[in-house]
Motif scaffolding. Structure first.
Motif, PDB file in Angstrom:
ATOM      1  N   ARG A  56      27.820  33.659 -45.031  1.00  0.00           N
ATOM      2  CA  ARG A  56      27.650  33.736 -43.579  1.00  0.00           C
ATOM      3  C   ARG A  56      28.702  34.662 -42.981  1.00  0.00           C
ATOM      4  O   ARG A  56      29.901  34.444 -43.135  1.00  0.00           O
ATOM      5  N   VAL A  57      28.233  35.702 -42.292  1.00  0.00           N
ATOM      6  CA  VAL A  57      29.128  36.649 -41.629  1.00  0.00           C
ATOM      7  C   VAL A  57      28.721  36.772 -40.169  1.00  0.00           C
ATOM      8  O   VAL A  57      27.609  36.410 -39.778  1.00  0.00           O
ATOM      9  N   SER A  58      29.627  37.299 -39.352  1.00  0.00           N
ATOM     10  CA  SER A  58      29.356  37.541 -37.936  1.00  0.00           C
ATOM     11  C   SER A  58      29.797  38.953 -37.570  1.00  0.00           C
ATOM     12  O   SER A  58      30.724  39.497 -38.173  1.00  0.00           O
ATOM     13  N   ALA A  59      29.110  39.525 -36.569  1.00  0.00           N
ATOM     14  CA  ALA A  59      29.511  40.806 -36.010  1.00  0.00           C
ATOM     15  C   ALA A  59      30.357  40.513 -34.772  1.00  0.00           C
ATOM     16  O   ALA A  59      29.840  40.079 -33.747  1.00  0.00           O
ATOM     17  N   LEU A  60      31.664  40.707 -34.884  1.00  0.00           N
ATOM     18  CA  LEU A  60      32.581  40.376 -33.790  1.00  0.00           C
ATOM     19  C   LEU A  60      32.694  41.541 -32.817  1.00  0.00           C
ATOM     20  O   LEU A  60      32.969  42.682 -33.216  1.00  0.00           O
ATOM     21  N   SER A  61      32.494  41.252 -31.557  1.00  0.00           N
ATOM     22  CA  SER A  61      32.595  42.262 -30.502  1.00  0.00           C
ATOM     23  C   SER A  61      34.057  42.560 -30.179  1.00  0.00           C
ATOM     24  O   SER A  61      34.976  41.863 -30.630  1.00  0.00           O
ATOM     25  N   ARG A  62      34.272  43.589 -29.355  1.00  0.00           N
ATOM     26  CA  ARG A  62      35.640  43.903 -28.926  1.00  0.00           C
ATOM     27  C   ARG A  62      36.217  42.735 -28.123  1.00  0.00           C
ATOM     28  O   ARG A  62      37.392  42.387 -28.272  1.00  0.00           O
TER      29      ARG A  62
END
Length: 414
Positions: A56-62
């Motif tokens: 499980r991965v996430s795309a982290l925003s600024r």
């Protein structure tokens, strides 16, 4: 400061990424100095394994990166993050290099990248190990019952303990026990879709680019990882998801290669695969006296825009800001008047993102020739408008909208 009537000022139900983030932010906020915080979570945290990347991965925003920096965790996360500077989105009937394909670039926005891919375990562990969270009490139990009165929230735990607090926050995920016990309903629906996830090795380098192809049953995304692999998120029907999981490795790789139009050449699975059902849910209430919901306990979103945990971190920063402002003004931070400000703020922002992703998912699932033509025309218009593309990137990065202060201020050393 904790009252003699309470065991804790704040009890957070759920020790995942969102719950841990809120605890760390409260611990780092000078206006909330002296607050006694507890995290109620039955599962012991699992540290990331050396040399492996969790499924499980996430795309982290600024905005999320800034919030995590203020929580004292980003310095530990950054070495494991996979920044991506480009994103290409195209329709199944088109090509990634066609005029109607969307190409987003960090160079157009003045940002160093469009976000970072990070494994969820790494984020959770860094938060739990952060300096601001060390003073929090970790309670290895679940929530069994909850009652409220004018003075406190009173919790019965699954290990038999009873504790009281001024404020309880449910950050215990989409199947929130907190929300259930409080009788808070939610609106929404299941999509009849599942997301197949796994890691792949590609014949061609990913070039720090996220690739997303919209297929008739849902989008297929290939997210770049720091070790050269890509993380797959393939939205499809539950039946096809089950069939894909049952395939042996070579055939699975062939199917993903074909579905991605060979954009990265031949793809080969590397590691485990899994699938989970997709839905849209939005709690009808975020707050009650001495109660607030955050993250997936309050809202569940389609993964096509990669905004799930980013919305949760914005909830945390907003709630912490509201609590700190109330304390500074001498108001009751657990009172309904204070908490309503958080609800008004975040419920409207979250509803906008939920509605946008739901509309996009529905639009791309339309299979008629007319719908496909309209999609491609719309994408061509966006592709030809740099200012519009920049606005979309700003929103995805969490740099647009009604933002909490921590999301707008530069990261500080952790």
């Amino acid at each position: 400061m904790v009252s003699r009537r309470h065991d804790f000022d704040l009890v957070i139900i759920g020790g995942g990424m969102v719950g841990a983030c809120l605890a760390a932010l409260v611990g780092a906020e000078p206006k909330l100095a002296g607050w006694k915080v507890a995290i109620v979570e039955p599962a012991a945290p699992r540290p990331p394994a050396d040399g492996e990347i969790d499924l499980r991965v996430s795309a982290l925003s600024r905005a999320s990166q800034r919030i995590l920096a203020h929580a004292g965790a980003w310095a530990a996360i950054e070495p494991h993050a996979s920044p991506y500077s480009e994103m290409v989105v195209w329709d199944a009937a088109s090509r990634p290099d066609a005029r109607d394909a969307l190409h987003f670039s960090a160079a157009e926005t003045g940002e160093p990248d469009l976000g970072c891919i990070v494994e969820n375990l790494c984020v959770q562990w860094a938060l739990l190990e952060s300096r601001p969270l060390r003073a929090a009490t970790q309670i290895r139990a679940g929530l069994d019952a909850i009652e409220f009165d004018a003075e406190a929230a009173r919790l019965a735990l699954t290990d038999g303990r009873r504790i009281s607090c001024a404020l309880v926050v449910g950050a215990d995920g989409s199947q929130s026990r907190t929300r259930e016990l409080c009788g808070i309903s939610r609106a929404g629906w299941t999509y009849g879709q599942s997301a197949v996830i796994g890691h792949l090795r590609s014949e061609r380098p990913h070039r720090r680019t996220a690739w997303q192809r919209f297929l008739p049953e849902g989008p297929l995304a290939l997210l770049p990882m720091r070790d050269g692999r890509v993380s797959l998120v393939w939205t499809t029907t539950p039946e096809e998801a089950a069939a894909l999981l049952a395939l042996e490795g070579t055939e699975f790789g062939r199917r993903v290669t074909e579905a991605s139009a060979g954009v990265l050449g031949r793809l080969e699975p590397d590691g485990a695969r899994a699938a989970y059902p997709l839905a849209l849910w939005h709690a009808r209430e975020y707050v009650r006296p001495r109660l607030a919901l955050a993250g997936d306990a309050a809202h569940v979103i389609h993964p096509l825009a990669g905004q799930g945990v980013n919305l949760g971190f914005l909830d945390c920063a907003s709630l912490m800001e509201v609590l700190a402002d109330a304390v500074a003004a001498g108001s009751d931070p657990a009172g309904l008047r204070t908490l309503r400000r958080y609800e008004r703020w975040r419920r409207s922002e979250n509803a906008l993102m939920l509605g946008t992703t739901d509309t996009l998912n529905g639009l791309f699932r339309q299979k008629s020739v007319a719908a496909a033509t309209l999609r491609r025309l719309g994408m061509a218009v966006v592709a030809g408008q740099p200012l519009l593309r920049r606005g979309l990137v700003q929103r995805a990065l969490g740099l647009a909208g009604d933002l909490p202060a921590l999301a707008t201020t530069p990261e500080r050393a952790s």
